[in-house]
Structures are given as C-alpha cells and as structure tokens.
Motif scaffolding. Structure first.
Motif, PDB file in Angstrom:
ATOM      1  N   ALA A 147       0.912  -1.037   0.014  1.00 19.32           N
ATOM      2  CA  ALA A 147      -0.169   0.039  -0.123  1.00 19.32           C
ATOM      3  C   ALA A 147       0.913   1.120   0.167  1.00 19.32           C
ATOM      4  CB  ALA A 147      -1.000  -0.008   1.346  1.00 19.32           C
ATOM      5  N   PRO A 148       1.561   1.493  -1.267  1.00 16.69           N
ATOM      6  CA  PRO A 148       2.366   2.829  -1.441  1.00 16.69           C
ATOM      7  C   PRO A 148       1.810   3.879  -1.028  1.00 16.69           C
ATOM      8  CG  PRO A 148       1.660   2.198  -3.379  1.00 16.69           C
ATOM      9  CD  PRO A 148       1.103   0.984  -2.462  1.00 16.69           C
ATOM     10  N   VAL A 149       2.669   4.959  -0.444  1.00 10.08           N
ATOM     11  CA  VAL A 149       2.169   6.316  -0.076  1.00 10.08           C
ATOM     12  C   VAL A 149       2.947   7.343  -0.808  1.00 10.08           C
ATOM     13  CG1 VAL A 149       1.708   7.858   1.723  1.00 10.08           C
ATOM     14  CG2 VAL A 149       1.228   5.501   2.436  1.00 10.08           C
ATOM     15  N   LEU A 150       2.172   8.117  -1.266  1.00  6.29           N
ATOM     16  CA  LEU A 150       3.061   9.017  -2.415  1.00  6.29           C
ATOM     17  C   LEU A 150       4.077   9.883  -1.426  1.00  6.29           C
ATOM     18  CD1 LEU A 150       3.176  10.588  -5.165  1.00  6.29           C
ATOM     19  CD2 LEU A 150       1.475  12.242  -4.268  1.00  6.29           C
ATOM     20  N   ASP A 151       5.218   9.878  -1.995  1.00  6.27           N
ATOM     21  CA  ASP A 151       6.227  10.591  -1.395  1.00  6.27           C
ATOM     22  C   ASP A 151       6.359  12.123  -1.845  1.00  6.27           C
ATOM     23  OD1 ASP A 151       8.799  11.658  -0.373  1.00  6.27           O
ATOM     24  OD2 ASP A 151       9.902  10.273  -1.525  1.00  6.27           O
ATOM     25  N   THR A 152       5.758  13.021  -1.049  1.00  8.24           N
ATOM     26  CA  THR A 152       5.483  14.388  -1.509  1.00  8.24           C
ATOM     27  C   THR A 152       6.716  14.885  -1.324  1.00  8.24           C
ATOM     28  OG1 THR A 152       4.670  14.725   0.664  1.00  8.24           O
ATOM     29  CG2 THR A 152       3.252  14.240  -0.961  1.00  8.24           C
ATOM     30  N   LYS A 153       7.628  14.635  -0.853  1.00 11.59           N
ATOM     31  CA  LYS A 153       9.194  15.250  -0.552  1.00 11.59           C
ATOM     32  C   LYS A 153       9.742  14.923  -1.905  1.00 11.59           C
ATOM     33  CE  LYS A 153       8.483  16.448   3.528  1.00 11.59           C
ATOM     34  NZ  LYS A 153       8.292  17.987   3.859  1.00 11.59           N
ATOM     35  N   ARG A 154       9.353  14.167  -2.858  1.00 12.99           N
ATOM     36  CA  ARG A 154      10.132  14.215  -4.112  1.00 12.99           C
ATOM     37  C   ARG A 154      10.115  15.365  -4.888  1.00 12.99           C
ATOM     38  NH1 ARG A 154       6.704  10.040  -6.728  1.00 12.99           N
ATOM     39  NH2 ARG A 154       7.733  10.574  -8.662  1.00 12.99           N
ATOM     40  N   PRO A 155      11.205  15.575  -5.810  1.00 16.67           N
ATOM     41  CA  PRO A 155      10.995  16.909  -6.767  1.00 16.67           C
ATOM     42  C   PRO A 155       9.715  16.738  -7.680  1.00 16.67           C
ATOM     43  CG  PRO A 155      13.377  15.975  -6.794  1.00 16.67           C
ATOM     44  CD  PRO A 155      12.235  14.758  -6.020  1.00 16.67           C
ATOM     45  N   HIS A 156       9.253  18.013  -7.728  1.00 16.99           N
ATOM     46  CA  HIS A 156       7.806  17.647  -8.415  1.00 16.99           C
ATOM     47  C   HIS A 156       7.710  19.452  -8.811  1.00 16.99           C
ATOM     48  CE1 HIS A 156       6.503  18.776  -4.131  1.00 16.99           C
ATOM     49  NE2 HIS A 156       5.755  19.466  -4.810  1.00 16.99           N
ATOM     50  N   VAL A 157       6.949  19.332  -9.749  1.00 22.38           N
ATOM     51  CA  VAL A 157       6.239  20.807 -10.408  1.00 22.38           C
ATOM     52  C   VAL A 157       4.812  20.789 -10.018  1.00 22.38           C
ATOM     53  CG1 VAL A 157       8.003  20.846 -12.183  1.00 22.38           C
ATOM     54  CG2 VAL A 157       5.910  19.679 -12.493  1.00 22.38           C
ATOM     55  N   ARG A 158       4.478  22.214  -9.956  1.00 28.20           N
ATOM     56  CA  ARG A 158       2.864  22.646  -9.752  1.00 28.20           C
ATOM     57  C   ARG A 158       2.472  23.651 -10.473  1.00 28.20           C
ATOM     58  NH1 ARG A 158       1.241  21.880  -3.749  1.00 28.20           N
ATOM     59  NH2 ARG A 158       1.647  19.654  -4.507  1.00 28.20           N
ATOM     60  N   LEU A 159       1.544  23.742 -10.994  1.00 31.07           N
ATOM     61  CA  LEU A 159       1.135  25.114 -11.543  1.00 31.07           C
ATOM     62  C   LEU A 159      -0.266  25.576 -10.820  1.00 31.07           C
ATOM     63  CD1 LEU A 159       0.606  23.451 -15.374  1.00 31.07           C
ATOM     64  CD2 LEU A 159       2.362  25.157 -14.422  1.00 31.07           C
ATOM     65  N   TRP A 160       0.229  26.648 -10.245  1.00 34.01           N
ATOM     66  CA  TRP A 160      -0.784  27.339  -9.362  1.00 34.01           C
ATOM     67  C   TRP A 160      -1.878  28.250 -10.139  1.00 34.01           C
ATOM     68  CZ3 TRP A 160      -1.425  25.854  -4.649  1.00 34.01           C
ATOM     69  CH2 TRP A 160      -0.151  25.187  -4.020  1.00 34.01           C
ATOM     70  N   GLY A 161      -1.136  28.699 -11.402  1.00 30.21           N
ATOM     71  CA  GLY A 161      -2.085  29.633 -12.356  1.00 30.21           C
ATOM     72  C   GLY A 161      -1.527  29.266 -13.869  1.00 30.21           C
ATOM     73  N   THR A 162      -2.666  29.029 -14.730  1.00 34.00           N
ATOM     74  CA  THR A 162      -2.529  28.668 -15.934  1.00 34.00           C
ATOM     75  C   THR A 162      -3.051  29.430 -17.065  1.00 34.00           C
ATOM     76  OG1 THR A 162      -4.216  27.394 -16.005  1.00 34.00           O
ATOM     77  CG2 THR A 162      -2.300  26.216 -15.478  1.00 34.00           C
ATOM     78  N   ASN A 179      -6.567  31.149 -12.446  1.00 34.44           N
ATOM     79  CA  ASN A 179      -5.842  32.116 -11.975  1.00 34.44           C
ATOM     80  C   ASN A 179      -4.691  32.295 -13.120  1.00 34.44           C
ATOM     81  OD1 ASN A 179      -6.200  32.501  -9.384  1.00 34.44           O
ATOM     82  ND2 ASN A 179      -5.994  30.501  -8.791  1.00 34.44           N
ATOM     83  N   THR A 180      -3.977  33.511 -13.080  1.00 37.33           N
ATOM     84  CA  THR A 180      -3.211  33.660 -14.178  1.00 37.33           C
ATOM     85  C   THR A 180      -1.647  33.119 -13.588  1.00 37.33           C
ATOM     86  OG1 THR A 180      -2.672  36.093 -13.091  1.00 37.33           O
ATOM     87  CG2 THR A 180      -4.185  35.859 -15.062  1.00 37.33           C
ATOM     88  N   THR A 181      -0.819  33.112 -14.174  1.00 40.66           N
ATOM     89  CA  THR A 181       0.391  32.166 -14.363  1.00 40.66           C
ATOM     90  C   THR A 181       1.055  32.480 -13.088  1.00 40.66           C
ATOM     91  OG1 THR A 181       2.603  31.982 -15.459  1.00 40.66           O
ATOM     92  CG2 THR A 181       1.519  34.175 -15.583  1.00 40.66           C
ATOM     93  N   CYS A 182       1.293  31.160 -12.717  1.00 44.03           N
ATOM     94  CA  CYS A 182       2.436  30.942 -11.420  1.00 44.03           C
ATOM     95  C   CYS A 182       2.864  29.656 -11.562  1.00 44.03           C
ATOM     96  CB  CYS A 182       1.796  31.252 -10.164  1.00 44.03           C
ATOM     97  SG  CYS A 182       2.698  31.210  -8.750  1.00 44.03           S
ATOM     98  N   PHE A 183       3.991  29.198 -11.475  1.00 40.89           N
ATOM     99  CA  PHE A 183       4.650  27.792 -11.564  1.00 40.89           C
ATOM    100  C   PHE A 183       5.566  27.585 -10.373  1.00 40.89           C
ATOM    101  CE2 PHE A 183       8.455  25.703 -13.738  1.00 40.89           C
ATOM    102  CZ  PHE A 183       8.014  24.313 -13.374  1.00 40.89           C
ATOM    103  N   GLU A 184       5.644  26.474  -9.822  1.00 35.45           N
ATOM    104  CA  GLU A 184       6.660  26.118  -8.879  1.00 35.45           C
ATOM    105  C   GLU A 184       7.204  24.835  -9.216  1.00 35.45           C
ATOM    106  OE1 GLU A 184       6.444  24.427  -3.918  1.00 35.45           O
ATOM    107  OE2 GLU A 184       4.770  24.895  -5.102  1.00 35.45           O
ATOM    108  N   TYR A 185       8.588  24.921  -8.864  1.00 35.97           N
ATOM    109  CA  TYR A 185       9.480  23.699  -8.348  1.00 35.97           C
ATOM    110  C   TYR A 185       9.758  23.547  -7.281  1.00 35.97           C
ATOM    111  CZ  TYR A 185      12.918  20.115  -9.570  1.00 35.97           C
ATOM    112  OH  TYR A 185      13.585  19.130  -9.727  1.00 35.97           O
ATOM    113  N   ASN A 186       9.513  22.251  -6.793  1.00 36.70           N
ATOM    114  CA  ASN A 186       9.799  21.966  -5.500  1.00 36.70           C
ATOM    115  C   ASN A 186      10.774  20.845  -5.266  1.00 36.70           C
ATOM    116  OD1 ASN A 186       9.640  21.219  -2.547  1.00 36.70           O
ATOM    117  ND2 ASN A 186       7.597  22.073  -2.541  1.00 36.70           N
ATOM    118  N   THR A 187      11.852  21.037  -4.520  1.00 37.50           N
ATOM    119  CA  THR A 187      12.725  19.821  -4.403  1.00 37.50           C
ATOM    120  C   THR A 187      12.659  19.034  -3.194  1.00 37.50           C
ATOM    121  OG1 THR A 187      14.617  20.911  -3.058  1.00 37.50           O
ATOM    122  CG2 THR A 187      14.555  21.318  -5.525  1.00 37.50           C
ATOM    123  N   GLY A 188      11.512  19.429  -2.451  1.00 37.18           N
ATOM    124  CA  GLY A 188      11.375  18.884  -1.289  1.00 37.18           C
ATOM    125  C   GLY A 188      12.193  19.652  -0.078  1.00 37.18           C
ATOM    126  N   LYS A 189      12.920  20.401  -0.426  1.00 41.28           N
ATOM    127  CA  LYS A 189      13.834  21.366   0.458  1.00 41.28           C
ATOM    128  C   LYS A 189      13.681  22.770  -0.200  1.00 41.28           C
ATOM    129  CE  LYS A 189      17.269  18.099   1.114  1.00 41.28           C
ATOM    130  NZ  LYS A 189      18.848  17.813   0.891  1.00 41.28           N
TER     131      LYS A 189
END
Length: 443
Positions: A147-162, A179-189
């Motif tokens: 029953a794997p759990v998503l590792d949210t500390k992994r590097p990921h991108v998120r679009l907050w506005g498109t 929402n208008t444009t906003c993009f996040e890159y999250n390394t977990g740190k």
C-alpha cells in the motif's frame, strides 16, 4: 484409472499458455485431452470428442462460457455433463449465477494444475466430496500488504495559475481554473516559484504550514497577468520569511518598483513599508542561478518588452517554463514544412537550442490557427507553430499553459484534441496535456 479407458477432458481455454500448461499436466496423469480456443469450437468438439468432463473458461471469443453452459444444459445429451468452470472473476453475484447452471466446481484463476488434477481425482473417484467454489485462499499470502504512499518530498512541479491576460471564474472554467500564471518547482527542500500571477496567492498560502523559509521568485516579465498576485502573497507579510525576487534588466522601471508599485496608496491599502518579510531583488545575468542542487537559467523570448523564459535543471532532469513566446511571429503556414535549418526558423535558434531535449516543456499556445492572423504581434504563439516548436526541440512532454480567458473548459477540450491531431500530422508523438490550476507532476 484403467490405462485402456482414459477419461476424456475437453479444455475450453483461449489463452494458449494456460491451455498448454493444463494439457501437459492432464496428459502426464493419463487423461486424454482436447483443447477448444473459443466457445463455438467448444460446442463442435462436444459432438466429435464427447468428453467425460469439460473444463470451461468463462471469458472466450465468439461465445462466452455462460452461453456455452446454457447451450449444453438445453441439450439432452449434455444436460448432465460435469463442468469445472475456470474464471478470474471472484464476485459473489456471478459465482451464484454460475452455480445455478450446475457445474461440478469453480476454480478461481490463477491456480496450479495440481489443483485441477485433485478436483478431477475427486470427481472420478470420490464424487461425493466435490462441491462449491475454490477461491483464492490457495494462493500464497503476501507477508504484508503493498500500500504505497505518495512521497510528497520528491522533486515535483506544480502549476498554481495557467491563464493569460486576466483571471477568469465561473463554472465554465472549473476544470482548468482561472488564475493567471504561476509555476512552482519544489525539491522537497527549496521552494522556487516562477511568475507572480493571481495563482501566487494560493502558492503563498501553501507555504505557511511549513513555517518561515527562503522562497525564490523568478519573474518572466512584468505585464499585469504575471505580477498581479504579488500584493496577495502572504509570506511577504510574515516575519521570518525571506523572498528573493529575480528579474531581468531592461524594464522601464526596476523590478522592485514594478512589483511594489502595485501597493501604492492609490491602488492598495497596504504599502511597501508594511511588509514584514525580508525581500531581496536581484537582476538576472548570463550565469546560472544556483539554489541548492537546482540550476536556473534564462533565455529571451519573442514577446513585447524584456521577456524571458526559464530552464530548471536538477539531478539530470530538465524542465522549461515558457508562458509568453510568439514563436515564428507572423507565420500562418503548415507546421510540417518547418525544420531547424528553414530560413524562417534559423533566427530562433538561440531559444531552440535553450529548449533542446526538455523532459518537461511548459509552453504556451494561446491562439488557434484560425484566430492567429488577427493577433499577430501580440506576443503569443499560434497553436500550430507551438506544435512545431515541441518537435524541433524534441521535448519529451508538453504542458500547454497561458490559456486564453475566452477559452472555457469545453473550448480547451476541443483545442487539446486539435493539438494532438496536429502533432500526429507532423510526426511528433509527444505526450501533451493542458495545464490546470493545482496540476502536480512528480519525477
């Protein structure tokens, strides 16, 4: 079992690997075996082979197992033929239906041929012991449930506005967001943001739970749809947060004046001096910006003013954020005619080289080909030329952003289908999706 009178078993099974395995086990133990690969062949074999017992798969071509059973029970000669049903469908409602047809037993796939041999031995030698359904209990039990759990500390991108141009709202925009444009890159740190459109507000709220941190904010350019969220970015009001804002030289005013100028008393109730976080403003240069293990570089795009796009490189992964770029300004011809050495394309080589081989390309395609001729020079790409760009740079995945405010969810679904059609026509089988507010991708 007398060797001179082997029992005859008909296997009705369309998966050859299974039928071969069962046939071998049965023949090795003295049974005479025939195989039928579909329901119609099973009924034909009934007439010629006249088996003592039928092993029947439920899911078969031409005629399924239940149809075969109904046909057999309707014929006097096969009305009482013993049948062992084999199925992977272990549902109580279906099993009750099967049992009403009077089979000897039901075996739930997958099962070992030894189990079938045991059932046959019981039937032919101990018929009183045969009954019911053999469920999956015979399979080896796992030592623990997977029953794997998503590792949210992994590097990921998120679009907050498109969205581009202006925020939109209403039920027609529920799927893609407004929402208008906003993009996040999250390394977990590290928390790294690109553009400060209205999506920046929700991004800022998400940062509060983790407590004060250092946020890096890169601005592609200072048109309103790319900066209007800054006064609503909660971390700028919270002591302990540090925000470093990166902008290009060449704006009419410096980046600080442009962002904080929105907080003039004539426009906004809170002023620059009320901000409690530490805020740094940095001009971009040609050298990469290093944030932990992340490298951020920029290249100029085809858009009014000092407008740039950004490339993120992290542990071998490459992604690019290109929300405003009128690739091949004025071109309305077929994208299939475009190559890197085409005269029209050559002047765009710097940005093509910059975007070569992206694992993830976040690039706009605001205008449909039919609409673009009326919007040449507005700084946004024709969908067809944007498709060509993804092929020319050999991007692996394309997320389309900067949706026109006039394009609701229905229009965008149609546009995505057209995008995929164009990509097929130009021979570029890239994975393409539309970005939406909150979209998150892990790598």
């Amino acid at each position: 079992m007398p060797a001179t009178e082997p029992k005859k078993i008909l296997l009705a099974e369309d998966v050859r690997a299974i039928s071969m395995r069962m046939s071998h086990a049965l023949e090795t133990n003295g049974y005479e075996v025939r195989v039928a690969e579909d329901g119609e062949e099973c009924l034909e074999q009934m007439e010629t082979f006249k088996p003592d017992l039928l092993v029947l798969d439920l899911i078969m071509p031409k005629m399924n197992g239940l149809e075969v059973l109904r046909h057999l029970r309707a014929q006097q000669s096969t009305q009482h033929l013993p049948v062992i049903v084999c199925t992977a469908k272990d549902y109580s409602t279906e099993l009750k239906h099967i049992q009403q047809t009077g089979p000897v037993d039901v075996l739930i796939k997958p099962f070992d041929p030894d189990l079938l041999l045991e059932k046959l031995r019981q039937y032919f030698h101990e018929p009183a012991t045969v009954a019911g359904t053999t469920h999956r209990a015979h399979l080896p039990a796992a030592t623990e449930q997977y029953a794997p759990v998503l590792d949210t500390k992994r590097p990921h991108v998120r679009l907050w506005g498109t969205r581009g141009s202006i925020p939109v709202c209403g039920s027609k925009y529920a799927q893609h967001g407004g929402n208008t444009t906003c993009f996040e890159y999250n390394t977990g740190k590290e928390r790294i943001l690109f553009d400060a459109g209205s999506g920046l507000r929700e991004a800022g709220q998400s940062f509060l739970a983790g407590g004060p941190c250092h946020i890096h904010l890169f601005i592609t350019h200072t048109h309103w749809d790319h900066i209007q969220g800054f006064p609503f970015f909660t971390p700028i009001y919270v002591p302990g947060f540090e925000i470093t804002v990166y902008g290009e030289r060449g704006f009419g005013k410096n980046i600080e004046s442009l962002l904080c100028g929105q907080m003039d008393r004539d426009y906004f109730p809170i002023q620059r001096e009320d901000l409690r976080a530490k805020i740094n403003f940095v001009f971009l240069g040609d050298l990469p910006v290093k944030i932990g293990e992340v490298s951020v570089t920029r290249e100029f795009t085809q858009h009014p003013g000092a407008t740039v796009c950004f490339k993120v490189e992290h542990n071998g992964w490459k992604g690019a954020f290109v929300p405003d770029n009128e690739f091949l300004q004025g071109y309305t011809g077929s994208p299939a005619l475009l190559e890197r050495d085409t005269d029209l394309v050559v002047p765009y080589e710097p940005i093509l080289k910059f975007l070569d081989g992206m694992d993830l390309l976040i690039h706009e395609a605001q205008y449909l080909p039919a609409d673009y001729p009326k919007r040449i020079g507005w700084g946004h790409s024709n969908l067809a030329t944007a498709c060509a760009l993804t092929k020319l740079v050999n991007a692996k995945k394309w997320v389309v952003v900067h949706h026109d405010p006039d394009h609701d969810d229905t229009a965008l679904h149609g546009k995505l289908n057209l995008t995929r059609q164009i990509l097929r026509e130009i021979g570029h089988p890239i994975q393409v999706v539309h970005g939406y507010d909150g979209m998150t991708e892990y790598h």
